[in-house]
Design a protein around this motif. Sequence first.
Motif, PDB file in Angstrom:
ATOM      1  N   ALA A 347       1.158  -1.357   0.012  1.00 19.14           N
ATOM      2  CA  ALA A 347       0.398  -0.050  -0.137  1.00 19.14           C
ATOM      3  C   ALA A 347       1.079   1.853   0.076  1.00 19.14           C
ATOM      4  O   ALA A 347       0.359   1.970  -0.785  1.00 19.14           O
ATOM      5  CB  ALA A 347      -0.962   0.317   1.287  1.00 19.14           C
ATOM      6  N   LYS A 348       2.232   1.372   0.788  1.00 12.12           N
ATOM      7  CA  LYS A 348       3.034   2.643   0.842  1.00 12.12           C
ATOM      8  C   LYS A 348       3.354   2.525  -0.185  1.00 12.12           C
ATOM      9  O   LYS A 348       3.690   3.609  -1.007  1.00 12.12           O
ATOM     10  CB  LYS A 348       3.577   2.197   1.957  1.00 12.12           C
ATOM     11  N   ARG A 349       4.023   1.282  -1.015  1.00  8.96           N
ATOM     12  CA  ARG A 349       4.822   1.929  -2.469  1.00  8.96           C
ATOM     13  C   ARG A 349       3.983   2.293  -3.442  1.00  8.96           C
ATOM     14  O   ARG A 349       3.708   2.750  -4.634  1.00  8.96           O
ATOM     15  CB  ARG A 349       5.122   0.362  -3.118  1.00  8.96           C
ATOM     16  N   LEU A 350       2.263   1.909  -3.203  1.00  8.20           N
ATOM     17  CA  LEU A 350       1.550   1.969  -4.768  1.00  8.20           C
ATOM     18  C   LEU A 350       0.895   3.283  -4.475  1.00  8.20           C
ATOM     19  O   LEU A 350       1.398   4.715  -5.160  1.00  8.20           O
ATOM     20  CB  LEU A 350      -0.104   1.169  -4.132  1.00  8.20           C
ATOM     21  N   ALA A 351       0.740   3.923  -3.212  1.00  9.94           N
ATOM     22  CA  ALA A 351       1.148   5.870  -2.499  1.00  9.94           C
ATOM     23  C   ALA A 351       2.326   6.674  -3.290  1.00  9.94           C
ATOM     24  O   ALA A 351       2.380   7.588  -4.251  1.00  9.94           O
ATOM     25  CB  ALA A 351       1.113   5.903  -1.299  1.00  9.94           C
ATOM     26  N   LEU A 352       3.624   5.910  -3.827  1.00  3.24           N
ATOM     27  CA  LEU A 352       4.814   6.337  -3.257  1.00  3.24           C
ATOM     28  C   LEU A 352       4.861   6.750  -4.571  1.00  3.24           C
ATOM     29  O   LEU A 352       5.064   7.527  -5.498  1.00  3.24           O
ATOM     30  CB  LEU A 352       5.590   5.587  -3.255  1.00  3.24           C
ATOM     31  N   SER A 353       4.257   5.411  -5.443  1.00  2.45           N
ATOM     32  CA  SER A 353       4.290   5.850  -7.808  1.00  2.45           C
ATOM     33  C   SER A 353       3.043   6.553  -7.680  1.00  2.45           C
ATOM     34  O   SER A 353       3.474   7.166  -8.063  1.00  2.45           O
ATOM     35  CB  SER A 353       4.194   4.343  -7.857  1.00  2.45           C
ATOM     36  N   GLU A 354       2.261   6.541  -7.118  1.00  4.05           N
ATOM     37  CA  GLU A 354       1.124   7.722  -7.470  1.00  4.05           C
ATOM     38  C   GLU A 354       1.329   8.949  -7.435  1.00  4.05           C
ATOM     39  O   GLU A 354       1.404  10.348  -7.912  1.00  4.05           O
ATOM     40  CB  GLU A 354       0.002   7.299  -6.274  1.00  4.05           C
ATOM     41  N   HIS A 355       3.072   9.394  -6.628  1.00  2.00           N
ATOM     42  CA  HIS A 355       3.167  11.366  -5.867  1.00  2.00           C
ATOM     43  C   HIS A 355       4.472  11.182  -6.556  1.00  2.00           C
ATOM     44  O   HIS A 355       5.269  10.641  -5.291  1.00  2.00           O
ATOM     45  CB  HIS A 355       2.494  11.505  -5.039  1.00  2.00           C
TER      46      HIS A 355
END
Length: 524
Positions: A347-355
């Motif tokens: 979940a953290k990796r996904l959020a980081l890839s979006e921003h």
Amino acid sequence: MDLFEDEAPKGGDNAHEFSVSEISGAVKKTVEGAFGHVRVRGELGRVTHHRSGHVYLDLKDERASLSGVIWRGSASKMETRPEEGMEVIATGRLTTFQGQSKYQMVIESLVPAGAGALMAMLEKRRKMLEGEGLFDPARKRPIPWLPEVIGVVTSPTGAVIRDILHRLRDRFPRKVLVWPVAVQGPNCAPDVTRAIRGFNALSVGGALPRPDLIIVARGGGSIEDLWGFNEESVVRAAAESAIPLISAVGHETDTTLIDHASDRRAPTPTAAAEIAVPVRAELAADIAQMGARLGQLQRYAMDRRGERLRDLSRGLPRSDALLQGPRQRLDDLDRRLPGALRAAIAAKRLALSEHPLRPALAAVPVARARDRVERAAATLPGAFRGGIAQRRLALSQHSLRPAGLSERLRQERRHAERVAGRLTPELVTDRLRRLSERLAALDRLRETLSHRATLERGFAVVRAGGTVVTDRASAAAAAELEIEFKDGRLTVGQGGGGSEPPAAPAPKAPRRKPASKPEQPDLF
């Protein structure tokens, strides 16, 4: 018949004429001669105690009344105090009182007319004092359980005090203060009254300890012997006593008025000692018994509480049962932990890839910071110049102007004038005089402490090589000795030594005269 003719003398007109004093004296001689010593029985009517110490009273019966007087010397020796209503036997002589043409009896002794009269007077006095509330049970104070000091009012030579002390020593030894009194006779009532009030007058914590309990004691006797304890002064002193009082007068069958006024009546003096203190051995036994009972009660209470604790513990669940549920939940969380960690990382990796962190995003904060620095640099020179201007303005306001210097000089000049005004010639002279006296005293002290004053008294100073010799061994080892006397010095060699003429005495240091005008005197 001649109307102006004197009448003839009647029979008896030639009898002797007496003066009033003569007829009064003749009657006095007749009465005193016929009744020189008489005993009269009657009831006391009016009784007046005069401040001079004399007692005036009336003896009466059902048909007549006889005036009587007791002079102060006889009144002070009487064992029975006359009171109205007493039936008495009076002994004395008859005389007349010429000032009022009346006869009276000078009473020398007065005794009650039997025990019945005493009992009647006693009952009358008891009712009077009871009516005043002196025998009220509400006024009585409790006897202290274990008094530290016991005051005993009794005769110091009788068997009563020995019985009391012996009984106190057997039961519980206490401090005893004995106030010696007369327990019989005319001095009994005054002595007992003074003793009771004297014990009450002692101060707490004084040199003589104040009793915690008073015992008034006397052995048995007749009603006449015990009459002093029926006197009104004794009863009032006992009722007024702030210290609890035990009366132990007579035997068990004897009753006096002090028994009614006291806080506790004892049948005998020995019983009074038993009432005053408990038995120490019995107290020790009671304490030991109570200690044993206390131990038993404590053990019983502990046993009951232990049993109750065991009963309550049986109702509690076992520790294994209490830990089974938490242990199972812990195992379940342990199994779920790895998957939860992997899901959180995803979940953290996904959020980081979006921003993502692009350079344009970082350039905005840098540009804002650069603007703030440039604005501060632009305002810095102006602020610096403004500060310099403010400092220059403040310095110009406090500059040394000529007007300020002139004012300062005027102040200094006024101060110098005030100081010069205090420097009067008298002040300078007094200061110089004190300095001169101090210098003279120091010079006298120098002369007193100098060794030359010792030489004047016949002593000498021995030196060897310029060093003072104080022992015989050093003098024997020296090749040459120099001895200084009051008028000079003498050199002595080992072989008899040579000598030199006496030197002139050292001149004394001249005394320093005080200067009249010192350059810089210490005036302050």
